[in-house]
Design a protein around this motif. Structure first.
Motif, PDB file in Angstrom:
ATOM      1  N   ASP A  77      -2.554  -1.630  -4.934  1.00 19.23           N
ATOM      2  CA  ASP A  77      -3.762  -2.140  -4.303  1.00 19.23           C
ATOM      3  C   ASP A  77      -3.463  -3.583  -3.906  1.00 19.23           C
ATOM      4  N   THR A  86       0.832  -1.207   0.000  1.00 17.69           N
ATOM      5  CA  THR A  86       0.000   0.000   0.000  1.00 17.69           C
ATOM      6  C   THR A  86       0.864   1.254   0.000  1.00 17.69           C
ATOM      7  N   GLU A  99      -5.436  -6.293  -5.673  1.00 22.34           N
ATOM      8  CA  GLU A  99      -5.080  -6.470  -7.074  1.00 22.34           C
ATOM      9  C   GLU A  99      -3.797  -7.289  -7.211  1.00 22.34           C
TER      10      GLU A  99
END
Length: 298
Positions: free
Chosen positions: A199, A194, A202
């Motif tokens: 993400d 992060t 993802e």
């Protein structure tokens, strides 16, 4: 899934403050007392490096040994020989002190490059390695992982880590593309991904088959906003608490747990919260982090 914690949550990190962290006996006592079932090794020499002594320390507290962080300046070919030696030495200790399947957690040597240290969380593509450097980097990863596997039977995961040369999402993609999936897995660290601009969900969906080790780490967007305004480097961001207690930041752990379950991941989750000396009470943070995960059913 079983839940562990790691010495970095007690300030055992690659910073000068490390020598003021609690001794390993206290850290291990508090990891066990706050509800965790395993740990990682921490910096070499923090815990006993004699396998029998280390095994006794773990057994007395009913803790499993899960892995060890091995930083190597992988873009520099001259470091590879010593990197192999360090990783193999560490892997031999893990293999001798564990009855499970610990992993070598390989990472770039964070902080070795001043530009990466200064610009962590704010990288552009021009900050990344060039093609020749990527070739050296990937070959170093594979050489280390191959020797670790051949000499100890252990697997190696790569840890994307802020202030190193695999931080941004495009750098994770580049390394995964350039390395053998049978040799190099991915350490799925929610906080560092992060902070690096990815993400985590993802990344998980893209590389779920290569995720062999999981770190649960939260990330404070409020502290991150201050890093941008005040141009803090990586060390300053850590000291201001960018990796906060679980549930206090922006990482969606409920969704990540659901993704882990759906992917059939039933291995360890290692909680990490970099609490440097003077920042707070590591044991109390560890206890609250464990309670938070129990509230999510883990």
């Amino acid at each position: 899934m079983r839940v562990a914690n790691a010495p970095c949550s007690w300030g055992v990190l690659e910073f000068d403050d490390t020598d003021r962290s609690a001794p390993s006996s206290q850290v291990l006592d508090e990891i066990a007392a706050t509800g965790y079932a395993g740990t990682e090794l921490g910096d070499w020499g923090f815990m006993p490096t004699d396998p029998l002594q280390l095994t006794a320390e773990l057994s007395r507290r009913r803790l499993a040994m899960l892995g060890a962080f091995v930083p190597v300046r992988l873009a520099d070919l001259k470091t590879h020989v010593n990197g192999v030696k360090t990783a193999v030495r560490t892997a031999r200790l893990l293999a001798a002190a564990s009855d499970g399947a610990p992993v070598i957690v390989l990472a770039d040597d964070s902080g070795a490059d001043p530009n990466r240290m200064a610009r962590t969380g704010r990288l552009i593509r021009q900050d990344s390695l060039n093609a020749d450097q990527w070739t050296v980097f990937a070959r170093g990863c594979e050489a280390i992982a191959r020797r670790v596997r051949d000499e100890t039977g252990l697997r190696t995961v790569f840890h994307p880590h802020c202030a190193g040369f695999v931080e941004a999402p495009w750098e994770v993609d580049e390394l995964m593309m350039r390395t053998d999936p049978s040799l190099i897995g991915l350490c799925f660290d929610t906080g560092h991904l992060t902070f690096g601009g990815a993400d985590p969900l993802e990344v998980f969906r893209r590389y779920s088959s290569r995720i062999w080790h999981v770190h649960f780490k939260d990330f404070s967007p409020d502290v991150f906003a201050r890093t941008r305004v005040e141009s803090w480097d990586y060390t300053a961001a850590i000291k201001h608490g960018i990796f906060c207690e679980l549930g206090q930041g922006s990482v969606d752990f409920r969704a990540i747990l659901r993704a882990l379950e759906e992917a059939g991941y039933h291995d360890w989750i290692v909680v990490e919260q970099d609490v440097l000396p003077g920042m707070g009470s590591p044991a109390e943070s560890a206890r609250r982090n464990r309670e938070y995960l129990r509230g999510l059913g883990v």
